[in-house]
Scaffold this motif. Structure first.
Motif: not given
Ligand SMILES: Cc1cc2nc3c(=O)[nH]c(=O)nc-3n(C[C@H](O)[C@H](O)[C@H](O)COP(=O)(O)OP(=O)(O)OC[C@H]3O[C@@H](n4cnc5c(N)ncnc54)[C@H](O)[C@@H]3O)c2cc1C
Length: 386
Positions: A5, A26, A40, A312
């Motif tokens: 992601s 993934e 944002v 993000t």
């Molecule tokens: C209400 C809300 C508003 C937000 N607004 C903002 C904003 O305005 N600006 C900002 O910067 N951030 C914002 N965020 C935060 C942001 O959305 C997250 O911090 C960010 O999307 C996290 O990304 P990630 O890739 O770490 O996690 P995720 O998007 O959760 O990705 C994890 C990935 O790992 C995969 N995965 C999980 N387990 C396994 C496994 N065992 N094996 C293989 N793959 C696996 C999943 O399928 C997924 O694709 C917001 C969050 C929320 C809840």
């Protein structure tokens, strides 16, 4: 790389740029759906795309120049200048994934990692079928319920904040002019009693704009969380219920409550949203981000509540700093990871604490004043403006 992601793709791209062979594993078998979520933007979020790939931020984002507060009657009670930019999860995801594929990286969908390990010689992950894949380094970018975190810090888990984010997007073309008027060129907030709601436009990455809103609602009693996470098919979800899966009676209750407590413009916005969705607000505070040759980025590591709008951005910055600490392949990985963690951990701890305070002020203490500047920012409030 475990997880493809925003955090996983950011780290994968930065590491490719430093010359590493990167394989992204993934779990999802299909490209991640556009969750309709607004993001944002922070300069760190777009740096990879703008500086390394020459993609103008305007192709994935839209900016506004006003921060407005509405009272419950719908009057604008504060209006100040700002320079925030907004994008959509899907627009960022597609841009990062395209960039990674153009760089020659390997993206393997439909692979669920079940565990990670590390030794002096190397690291490895094992998938759900028991097959092992070796690597010089394992990066856990597998989100809030990270499997890789269990290896790095088995004691760390998600702690729920006591409230959830109801979110949605609406097509502006369906909304009357008087509804949209206070939202034009603005991010618009309303502070309610132990609750708050905000809305801003988001660019979908294909030239279209939609209107995104987030309404933070406290749980009325401890059992309510489990109940609202049961989807329309009776499936108990974990930390979110995606668009289209929320039960009809919960959506009806949301719209009713919106009509009762929100300014009329925001109530109309919520009511016109076809498929609202729910995300549980959590804190995750691991003791460390690295163990041996395994490390955590994005929500797999620390998770900050969304009020600083920097999750993000944190992921993107952790990814950039990781590639900087590692340098070219052949480096001493363990040393580089411990150097990187020494920088990334204090920054993440500060963000988690600052975001938690902003959430408590709005949802518990009721001390968020109408008209005050927003807590958006990665290293400090205010640094998201560009
Ligand atoms: C209400 C809300 C508003 C937000 N607004 C903002 C904003 O305005 N600006 C900002 O910067 N951030 C914002 N965020 C935060 C942001 O959305 C997250 O911090 C960010 O999307 C996290 O990304 P990630 O890739 O770490 O996690 P995720 O998007 O959760 O990705 C994890 C990935 O790992 C995969 N995965 C999980 N387990 C396994 C496994 N065992 N094996 C293989 N793959 C696996 C999943 O399928 C997924 O694709 C917001 C969050 C929320 C809840």
């Amino acid at each position: 790389m475990v997880g493809g992601s925003l955090a996983g793709l950011s780290a994968a791209n930065w590491l490719r740029a430093s010359g590493w062979d990167v394989v992204v594993l993934e779990r999802s078998a299909t490209p991640l759906a556009d969750q309709g979520a607004g993001i944002v933007l922070h300069p760190s979020t777009t740096r990879l795309l703008t500086e390394r790939a020459g993609i103008p931020w305007t192709s994935i984002g839209v900016g506004v120049s006003h921060l407005r507060y509405l009272d419950r009657s719908g009057q604008v009670v504060a209006d100040r200048g700002c320079r925030y930019r907004f994008s959509a999860y899907g627009a960022l995801y597609r841009a990062l994934r395209d960039l990674f594929q153009e760089s020659g990286g390997t993206f393997l969908p439909g692979v669920t990692v079940a565990g990670a390990r590390s030794s002096e010689e190397g690291a490895a992950v094992v998938d759900a079928a028991g097959s092992e894949m070796a690597a010089a380094l394992v990066v856990g970018a597998d989100g809030v319920r990270s499997t890789v975190r269990r290896f790095v810090d088995p004691t760390a888990g998600a702690v729920t904040a006591g409230y959830v984010a109801w979110r949605g997007v609406a097509d502006e073309a369906t909304l009357p002019v008087e509804v949209l008027q206070p939202m034009v060129d603005a991010i618009t907030y309303t502070i309610l009693e132990r609750s708050h709601v905000l809305t801003y436009p988001i660019a979908m990455g294909d030239g279209s704009l939609v209107r995104n809103w987030v309404w933070y609602r406290n749980l009325r009693h401890p059992d309510e969380l489990a109940d609202i996470l049961v989807d329309r098919h009776g499936v108990q979800r974990d930390l979110s219920v995606p668009a289209g899966a929320v039960r009809d009676e919960l959506v009806a209750d949301l719209v009713r409550e919106g009509t009762r407590v929100l300014p009329p413009q925001l109530a109309a916005l919520v009511a016109s949203t076809a498929a609202p969705f729910i995300q549980v607000v959590t804190d995750v505070f691991p003791a460390t981000l690295a163990r041996g040759r395994v490390c955590l980025v994005g929500d797999a590591g620390f998770v900050a509540r969304p009020h600083a709008a920097a999750g993000t951005a944190k992921a993107a910055e952790e990814a950039r700093l990781l590639s900087q600490a590692l340098g070219r392949p052949g480096t001493d990985v363990q040393r580089a990871l411990s150097r990187w963690a020494g920088v990334a951990e204090p920054a993440a701890r500060e963000l988690v604490a600052r975001s938690r305070l902003a959430g408590e002020r709005a949802q518990v203490q009721g001390t968020w004043r109408i008209g005050e500047p927003l807590p958006f920012g990665l290293r400090r409030a205010g640094d998201s403006e560009c």
